[in-house]
Design an enzyme around this catalytic site. Sequence first.
Site, mmCIF file in Angstrom:
data_model
loop_
_atom_site.group_PDB
_atom_site.id
_atom_site.type_symbol
_atom_site.label_atom_id
_atom_site.label_comp_id
_atom_site.label_asym_id
_atom_site.label_seq_id
_atom_site.Cartn_x
_atom_site.Cartn_y
_atom_site.Cartn_z
ATOM 1 N N ARG A 152 0.694 3.789 16.444
ATOM 2 C CA ARG A 152 0.399 4.556 15.384
ATOM 3 C C ARG A 152 0.747 6.014 15.723
ATOM 4 N NH1 ARG A 152 1.313 1.569 11.404
ATOM 5 N NH2 ARG A 152 -0.561 0.286 10.456
ATOM 6 N N SER B 224 -1.870 -9.365 5.125
ATOM 7 C CA SER B 224 -1.287 -8.132 5.165
ATOM 8 C C SER B 224 -0.906 -8.116 6.786
ATOM 9 C CB SER B 224 -2.572 -7.064 5.117
ATOM 10 O OG SER B 224 -2.242 -5.794 5.753
ATOM 11 N N ASP C 206 -6.649 2.567 11.564
ATOM 12 C CA ASP C 206 -5.366 3.350 11.232
ATOM 13 C C ASP C 206 -5.432 4.687 10.654
ATOM 14 O OD1 ASP C 206 -3.620 1.503 12.450
ATOM 15 O OD2 ASP C 206 -3.648 0.286 10.661
ATOM 16 N N ASP D 141 0.912 -1.156 0.023
ATOM 17 C CA ASP D 141 0.050 0.082 0.156
ATOM 18 C C ASP D 141 0.816 1.128 -0.022
ATOM 19 O OD1 ASP D 141 -2.395 -1.632 0.023
ATOM 20 O OD2 ASP D 141 -2.650 -1.513 2.133
HETATM 21 N N1 ARG Z 1 -6.966 -4.484 13.822
HETATM 22 C C1 ARG Z 1 -5.841 -3.912 14.541
HETATM 23 C C2 ARG Z 1 -5.944 -2.456 14.816
HETATM 24 O O1 ARG Z 1 -6.886 -1.932 14.269
HETATM 25 C C3 ARG Z 1 -4.642 -4.173 13.484
HETATM 26 C C4 ARG Z 1 -4.732 -3.469 12.484
HETATM 27 C C5 ARG Z 1 -3.361 -3.840 11.578
HETATM 28 N N2 ARG Z 1 -2.983 -2.745 10.390
HETATM 29 C C6 ARG Z 1 -2.764 -2.970 9.411
HETATM 30 N N3 ARG Z 1 -2.476 -1.823 8.724
HETATM 31 N N4 ARG Z 1 -2.584 -4.038 8.853
HETATM 32 O O2 ARG Z 1 -5.226 -1.934 15.630
#
Ligand code: ARG
Length: 393
Positions: A94, A172, A123, A14
């Site tokens: 994040r 991913s 995110d 991405d």
């Molecule tokens: N579901 C988890 C969260 O919202 C993990 C997200 C993983 N993010 C990613 N961009 N692959 O914190």
Amino acid sequence: MKGKVVLAYSGGLDTSVCIPILKENYDFETVITVVVDVGQAEEEIVKAEEKAELIGDKNYTIDAKAEFVQDYLFPLIKANGNYEGYVLGTAIARPLIAKKVLEIAINEGAVALAHGCTGKGNDQLRFEAVFRSSDLEVLAPMRDMNLTREWEIEYAREHGIPVTVTKEKPWSIDENIWSRSIEGGQLEDPGFIPPEEIFEWTQSPENGPESEIIEIGFEGGVPVSLNDTRMDGVSLITELNRIGGIHGVGRTDMIEDRVLGLKARENYEHPAATILLTAHRDLERLVLTRAELSFKSNVDDKWSELAYMGLLDEPLFNDLNAFIDATQVRVKGAVKLRLYKGSVMVVARSSPFALYSKDLVSFDESSIDQQDAEGVAKYHGFQGRLYQKVTKK
Ligand code: ARG
């Protein structure tokens, strides 16, 4: 043409396709990438740097591991951080990643910030909660253009971007020192049993060796030693990931409620997090009063919810931390845990602040006159008994 844009960069598909897109579709002259090292595998960082070199204009790699542990994971441990059973790995990293990207953008005199998050996940919200504290333009090409993985793979090939995801391995991944998440492909079917190959930190629990007992020392609510050896946070967590991983400790397969309301099927591995959170919670039970424990459990839930949403600048988050810190002064001592084929069990604990009196509670000793309890037992539940009497007539 517009000037500089700074992109939060992981080296994944991405964020990699974002680089040419920011030039071709958004008309930026310079794309600056920022890789923030929060403890993801070193080879991932090297790969990201190589890709950035190939397709980007300038890359920064920021080692934020120590800050991540000290200022984000230690508060998380004190708060028993847990959202619906998720140890908050991606979530808690994040805001720090976003902060580092923003700092570089300001130093570079950039006009915009970009991230590679889709419009479906959490995110985007976590990044933008920080990004939008500046006046810079915020861009989310994945979300704007509604991109699919298939399109991205094709686009990457056309632009000479090395692609590692395949139809067979469409996972991913997001990784930092606290946890590794695996999503996508067949895992999106909650009825699909994950294949062993998605796991990298933990071996299959059934292949774990003989059980092993480890001891974690705590001071002020945070871990400071492993088996009597004092260690800094980064080394301690790294070592626990290794040991716990051998025993298959810390796998989670769950349905999670995202901020937007979507339910998602998530797989995680996080050996150190499981060990440390189990040990910390146990030590709290030894040193905090019943009233403190019950109230703190609500505080911990609220803390975890704000952390999940990436709302660390919310003043309530600070207020909760102030309460939590006050309770942690006495969370000092040692916890022994047995690791065995995927399980972590506390087997012993001790603390100079233990609110435990063997003398009072023991079956064998009698410094307490048991008959004193009779009066309490007579009153206990009397309202309920009265209620039963007056309503049964
Ligand atoms: N579901 C988890 C969260 O919202 C993990 C997200 C993983 N993010 C990613 N961009 N692959 O914190």
